[in-house]
Structure formats: structure tokens, C-alpha cells
Design an enzyme around this catalytic site. Structure first.
Site, PDB file in Angstrom:
ATOM      1  N   THR A  75      -2.637  -3.477   6.832  1.00  0.00           N
ATOM      2  CA  THR A  75      -2.740  -4.924   6.704  1.00  0.00           C
ATOM      3  C   THR A  75      -1.351  -5.503   6.653  1.00  0.00           C
ATOM      4  OG1 THR A  75      -4.789  -4.822   5.493  1.00  0.00           O
ATOM      5  CG2 THR A  75      -3.496  -6.803   5.219  1.00  0.00           C
TER       6      THR A  75
ATOM      7  N   ASN B  78      -1.155   9.431   9.805  1.00  0.00           N
ATOM      8  CA  ASN B  78      -2.445   8.913  10.238  1.00  0.00           C
ATOM      9  C   ASN B  78      -3.493   9.973  10.526  1.00  0.00           C
ATOM     10  OD1 ASN B  78      -2.314   5.985  10.209  1.00  0.00           O
ATOM     11  ND2 ASN B  78      -0.499   6.366  11.445  1.00  0.00           N
TER      12      ASN B  78
ATOM     13  N   GLU C 207       4.773   2.678  10.048  1.00  0.00           N
ATOM     14  CA  GLU C 207       4.426   4.049   9.669  1.00  0.00           C
ATOM     15  C   GLU C 207       5.301   5.081  10.383  1.00  0.00           C
ATOM     16  OE1 GLU C 207       0.076   2.270  10.101  1.00  0.00           O
ATOM     17  OE2 GLU C 207       0.616   4.080  11.175  1.00  0.00           O
TER      18      GLU C 207
ATOM     19  N   THR D 206      -9.172  11.618   1.731  1.00  0.00           N
ATOM     20  CA  THR D 206      -9.480  12.190   0.424  1.00  0.00           C
ATOM     21  C   THR D 206      -8.480  13.284   0.058  1.00  0.00           C
ATOM     22  OG1 THR D 206     -11.012  13.567   1.637  1.00  0.00           O
ATOM     23  CG2 THR D 206     -11.915  11.714   0.450  1.00  0.00           C
TER      24      THR D 206
ATOM     25  N   LYS E 252       4.054  -7.477   3.054  1.00  0.00           N
ATOM     26  CA  LYS E 252       3.786  -6.049   3.117  1.00  0.00           C
ATOM     27  C   LYS E 252       3.392  -5.709   4.538  1.00  0.00           C
ATOM     28  CE  LYS E 252       0.315  -3.691   2.341  1.00  0.00           C
ATOM     29  NZ  LYS E 252      -0.333  -3.343   3.610  1.00  0.00           N
TER      30      LYS E 252
ATOM     31  N   THR F 215       0.881  -1.157   0.000  1.00  0.00           N
ATOM     32  CA  THR F 215       0.000   0.000   0.000  1.00  0.00           C
ATOM     33  C   THR F 215       0.924   1.214   0.000  1.00  0.00           C
ATOM     34  OG1 THR F 215      -0.268  -0.298   2.388  1.00  0.00           O
ATOM     35  CG2 THR F 215      -2.059  -1.044   0.990  1.00  0.00           C
TER      36      THR F 215
END
Lengths: 406, 406
Positions: free
Chosen positions: A193, A401, A279, A406, A182, A156
Site C-alpha cells: 500500500t 515476495n 521491495e 505464515t 509509506k 509495514t
């Protein structure tokens, strides 16, 4: 941990496509703006396979379809994976879509649908664009394997692809185990995920493969944490196609421990790569707990340490703040005798006999500037050992995060 | 939750010193640079008292001393509290120091040491400067009560003091319940302690007071989380000195539910104030879970939601990212049927029937800009309800916790 001489196992510069009889492909089908987003892993023959899945109540549709395939027999010949969309919390339509992905993949390969596993990762709660997926699967059929394409297609917003490969000898035959994974590096939120795919050309009895995967997952993939949440789509899948032509392995086989150690090395490598690419992370944190009452308690304590926001921020700030490690241990529900606990960091003892120990803050700070940090805890209760991996908590984590979808 | 008409209970602009017969003081004794760091709470007569403590294995020395006092009889007449130093993980010397704090406080008040509770909050693993503490206790004896002084003295780097006060009528007598608390707003790391002090002039039987405190703590203080770690020094203490001259309350008393509701309001107010003033927080997050299998499961799910880093960052980023709430619920070990779960935010339903629901992202985003955000989850399993409180996860949190201690 499995005790086997590592002389018999060597790491090689390979991938999930390195074991005999496997091909891995990846293409862009349009779910993402420009990066590859659809991957296909194929074995030339049906491979004995096993998988472990997320424990979340909200298991995504592809997880259910993969479970269905493996229920119909412990063999798989292909895995279709899309990124950008998790196909989770998508109700009946989501399930139909996942079955359609399986069906279409089986068609282009000319195999039974029950030989295909399905996996998705990405945003939760959006329906798949099946037109793009269907066209993509047809395109995959006509696409040649390319190095790193599959590994890229399953990401991702991980910052790097994650692969590893080991070779070992089983009964005079060379056996290879390759892996791809991943993790969670999100820009679009929700994309948390963890997926792991492992291939081997070894011949293995199916029950033994499944038990080995479960056991090893518990001390590798299940011992990493980025932010303590379990995704709806997590899956680790292993395929063993027997193309190495070794005498079939089982738990009573003399060389079973060698294979299992190889599988563990592959899974641990991938797990650490996921933790390190967490992250916003700048550092891998490894907590090693020794002398706990049981291995399970050691694992729990280790995971509690690497999962603590306070420990994670202290490591980010290169602060040898052992009080936070104490807080994580004290809250871990394992057997803890404060007077027996020792905490070590970079070769220095920070805490012992329930009292602070004199240590060089400067050396500790220097040590914490490394990109891989080990925290060692001695419980002095019994013989239990466990290791867990995590990453530091940084401004970048919050930035990633707190961004809008969008 | 206790069901009592709130007409009989009114919130007043008061403090821990408002119930009859209590005095609260605070001074600067030198543990901190300039802020007050030593507080003393005194009842004019011995008060029936009860306390709940951290579940950490590494209970700090003052916790052990307070337990000792309450073991010798369920009465207390004073509480001495210092900030800046937790006196935790300080071995035998730390325990001697905490006993010395109790002894010295008893001396200046001319009471038995067993009537004194001791509490500390601050850095873990450093020894107390007992010279400063001893001088400070003597000074406290000569100091007049000042509004807000006690509340300030117990803070570490909380950004605001935390107090609340309610009045109710019991058998025609006015009863007051006041409270003060500190949470965790750290500049020096390690300073993560939750302390709550509640006073009342009600007359209450000791067993009933203790059971009420435990029960209410479970749905108030134990339902907040800032970063998921349990400090070595957490304590909530309640004193009831009987100065209101009401008929003594017990569990069979007709007006017991009224008192209990008042105690719950005080504890819930303080708990929410702690959550809202969490490190780096800009918003209070309240998760309300209804229709769970049991109240306990509802509480677990609610706490899991407000404890999720992914939910916390989404709220910070005003992103109505309900997939993260799903992930928190799915991972909570409670009874979950995905098809039955509903998620509501700011009056809109985001998820139902295991499918995404159409909603206005714009309205949701506007709602998330409030300084208090409520997430409502309907499990539709049974009648269990539970609420938990937390705060958003911000850049400031990382900044505060990545700072060096020195």
C-alpha cells in the site's frame, strides 16, 4: 511542472508535525509483534482537507469511510492509521470495523466523527482485531507526541521512515508543508500500500486544495512504480488548517504558484522515497522524457520505462542495455517516431537516428553503479515532458515476495 | 473459443515439417558460438500465407521485409530465420541487410524474392555479420533436412525447442498442421522475441487464413506474458500449401470450424510452451476467467493476473496469496463488481461475496507445488471467457536478466 523560483521555498529538517497546529503520535497496540502499528495525526482546529484514492475496484473499507467523512464537508481534524492489516476484502464486517475506528477516535478527541479520516495498510482479507484497535485508540489519547512515532506506526516493512518538510512565505507569513508516507517493502506479502499524508498550516480554499492535490499527485505519487500493481488501500491526504494566518489562498492568488510548488516538492520527495525503498531495491531509477507530443504521453513513456522488469534488472546488473529502453518506449501507446528518439544515460548518447551510437560501455557501467540513476529520453515530437521513478529488480525482491505469509 | 468436437482432431508426434510438401533445415553459420543459428523453412509450392507482427513502434528490419513480401501477394514459399541478432534499431543498413537475406535465399531456391519471408531474433542494436549469413544461406541450400534442426536454429537461449502437430480430416482428406516457436529465455539480454511458425498442407483461401490467424493469435500468442514487454521482432507466420488436396477451405465451408480449431490447438500449444519456458520459470501459470462482461474483458483480466509480479512470486513461493489476485483484477480496467467476484485455486474457493472464504492453506500449498497451476476467476457479470498463460518469477529470472551482455 510548476515554474517557480525555488529561492522562495526552502527545505527544512521537519516532519508532518512541523506546520503550526499539528500533532502526530504513534504507538504499539499489538497488531504487529513489537513495532508501532497505530498512528494518529491531529490538527488543533478543523483543516480544509482533500484526498485521492486507489483506482482499484476493491477499495478497502477505510477508504470508503474516509470518503464518507470528506463527503460530509471538506474538513478533517484527525487521521487514524493502522498498519499490519489492510481491512480490505473484508465485506460488511470490515466496513463496520472501519466506522468503529472513526467513531472511537472522534470520542477520545471530543470531535464529530465526520472530522476523522481512517487509513489501513497490511494484509488483505483478514478481519481487524478490534479489541486491540479500540484499546490502542484510547491509549493514543493519553500518549504524548514523539518524533518519528507516527511515521513508524504507518510502515509495514518499509526499511526506512519517509518524511519531508518545506517552508515558504505567503503574503509575509511563514507557511510550512510537511509530509509522511509509506511504500511497499513487504515481508508478509499483500502489504503493498502506498499512503501519503501532507499537512500545512496555510489557509487555502477547499476546491483549490483538492484540484492542486489531484494535479500534483498525477506527476508525483502516480508516477512511481515498484511492481505495477495498484493496492486496495492507496491514499494521499492533505490537510490545511490555516494556523499560519496567511491571506487565504485560491487559484487566482498571486502566490498560489509558490504554494503549489511547495506542495509538489513535498509530494515528489515522498514519492521518490517510496520508489527508492521499493521491495528489495538497491537503486532509485528516474526516467525523464522530454519532447513528447503531450505531457501525458511523456508521463506514460517514463512510467513504462521505470516499470519494465527488463530495464529494472539491467540497472541492477549495471548493464547499459538500451535495447530494453527501446522495447519499453515502443510498447507505450504514445506517439513514437523511431527515427526521432534519443536515449541518453550518464551524459552519453546511446541511441539516435534509429541506430546505435558509439559510447563507452565502461563509463555507462560506472554510472549505473550510482544509487540514483537517470535515464533521459528525447522524443523530438513536441514539448511534452514527464518524469517517473522506480527501482531496480533484485534477488531480494523475489525473496521477499516468494516468502510465505505464515 | 471455437466449439468443435476434438474427436475429429488428433495430436501426433510431428513437427513443422510434417504437413505434406514442407522441409525444415537448420545450420550453424557462426553468429552463435556453436549452436545452430540459421534456419530455413521451404514449401514445395507457393503457399497461401499470413502473418501477424509486433505492435512495437520499433519494428525490426526483417519484419518490414516480410511485410513487403506479403504485400506483393499472399503467397510465400520459404522463410529464412537467424538467431543471435535481432537486426532491430539498425537503421538503413539493417534494412538493406534484411533485403539481402531475402534475395540470397530466393537465389539458392530459384524463386522470386517476394516469396521469401525473413525473421531475426537476438540482440537489439547490432549490425548483422552479412558475410556469415550469406555463406550460411548457401550452405543451407546444400544441407539436408534434419529433425529438430530448424527448431534449434531459431532459439536464442530458450531451454527447450518448441513444436507441435495435429491431424484432422477435411472432406475425406487428411490435413496436417505443424508448428514451431521460440520464446524468451535470455542469457544475453535483449533477446526477448516471440516467433511462431505454422505450416499446413490444407488448401485455404487467403483472406480466411489471415482472419483466422488474427483471431486465434488474440487468444493464444497474445495471451501469454513473461515480463510484459513487447519485442521489436515478434511475428507469427502461417503457410498453407494445399498439398493435402482438400476442397479449398473458406469461412462458409462446413468444415472450416474443424480446421480453425486445429489451428487454435497448434497456436495454443506453442503459446503455452513459450510461457512455460519463460526466463527462469519453474511453473506454467494459467488464469481462466469466466463470466466477464465480454470475452475481451476476460482476456484482459486473465492476462493482468498472469502478468502480475506479485502473483508470479507468490506462485513461485507456493503461497495461496489470493489478495494479490484481487489486486490484479481490481486494477484491470474491466467491469468488476467486488461482491460478485470468486477466486478458486486447486478446487478450493478462496474469495467470494467480497469476503475471505475458509480454505485449507495446506492443500492450496500442495496444489501450488505442481508444475502447472490454474487460477480460476468467476466474475459473474455475463458470459465472457478468457484464458492467459504466464510463468513464475524466480531468482533465476533476475540472474539471467541482470547478467551483462558481454
Amino acid at each position: 511542472m510548476i515554474q517557480v523560483s525555488q529561492d522562495s521555498i526552502k527545505k527544512i529538517d521537519g516532519s508532518i508535525a512541523s506546520p503550526k497546529g499539528y500533532e502526530a503520535k504513534g504507538i504499539h497496540c499489538g497488531l504487529r509483534y513489537s513495532k508501532k502499528d497505530l498512528g494518529l495525526l491531529i490538527s488543533s482546529v478543523p483543516a480544509v482537507s482533500a484526498a485521492v484514492y486507489t483506482q482499484s475496484y476493491f477499495q478497502a473499507a477505510p477508504i470508503k469511510v474516509t470518503q464518507d467523512s470528506l463527503k460530509k464537508g471538506a474538513h478533517l481534524q484527525a487521521v487514524i492509521v493502522n498498519s499490519a492489516n489492510a481491512n480490505a476484502c473484508t465485506g460488511e464486517q470490515g466496513l463496520l470495523d472501519a466506522y468503529e475506528m472513526r467513531q472511537k477516535t472522534a470520542e477520545i478527541l471530543g470531535i464529530e466523527p465526520a472530522l476523522v479520516a481512517v487509513s489501513s495498510t497490511g494484509v488483505i482479507g483478514e478481519y481487524l482485531d478490534m479489541e486491540k484497535i479500540q484499546k490502542g485508540i484510547v491509549l493514543l489519547g493519553d500518549t504524548k507526541p514523539g518524533e518519528g512515532d507516527f511515521e513508524e506506526a504507518i510502515l509495514t516493512t518499509d526499511t526506512v521512515t519517509k518524511q519531508t518538510c518545506y517552508q515558504l512565505m505567503i503574503g509575509g507569513k511563514q507557511v510550512t508543508i510537511g509530509g509522511a508516507a509509506k511504500g511497499s517493502g513487504m515481508i508478509h506479502p499483500n502489504m503493498a500500500t502506498m499512503l501519503g499524508f501532507v499537512t500545512t498550516d496555510a489557509c487555502i480554499e477547499e476546491g483549490a486544495l483538492e484540484r492542486a492535490l489531484r494535479e500534483i499527485t498525477d506527476v508525483s505519487f502516480n508516477q512511481i512504480t515498484v511492481d505495477g500493481d495498484t493496492s486496495t488501500n492507496d491514499m494521499v491526504l492533505v490537510m490545511a488548517n490555516g494556523c499560519a494566518e496567511n491571506e487565504c489562498l485560491h487559484e487566482g492568488h498571486e502566490e498560489w504558484p509558490v504554494f503549489k510548488k511547495g506542495l509538489q516538492l513535498v509530494c515528489t520527495d515522498l514519492a521518490k522515497k517510496i520508489a527508492k525503498d521499493g521491495e528489495g531495491a538497491t537503486k532509485l531509477i528516474e526516467a525523464q522524457v522530454k519532447g513528447a507530443k503531450t505531457n501525458l504521453e511523456a508521463q506514460i513513456i517514463a512510467k513504462k520505462i521505470v516499470g519494465s522488469n527488463l530495464v529494472k534488472t539491467a540497472v541492477y546488473g549495471t548493464d547499459a542495455n538500451w535495447g530494453r529502453i527501446i522495447v519499453a518506449i515502443g510498447d507505450s501507446m504514445a506517439s513514437v517516431t523511431p527515427e526521432k528518439v534519443e536515449i541518453h544515460l550518464g551524459g552519453q548518447c546511446l541511441f539516435k537516428n534509429n541506430e546505435p551510437q558509439p559510447f563507452s560501455e565502461e563509463h555507462a557501467k560506472q554510472y549505473l553503479e550510482n544509487s540514483e540513476v537517470e535515464i533521459a529520453v528525447y522524443m523530438n515530437e513536441s514539448e511534452g515532458t514527464g518524469t517517473a521513478w522506480g527501482c531496480d529488480l533484485t534477488y531480494e525482491y523475489v525473496k521477499i515476495n516468494a516468502s510465505y505469509r505464515t
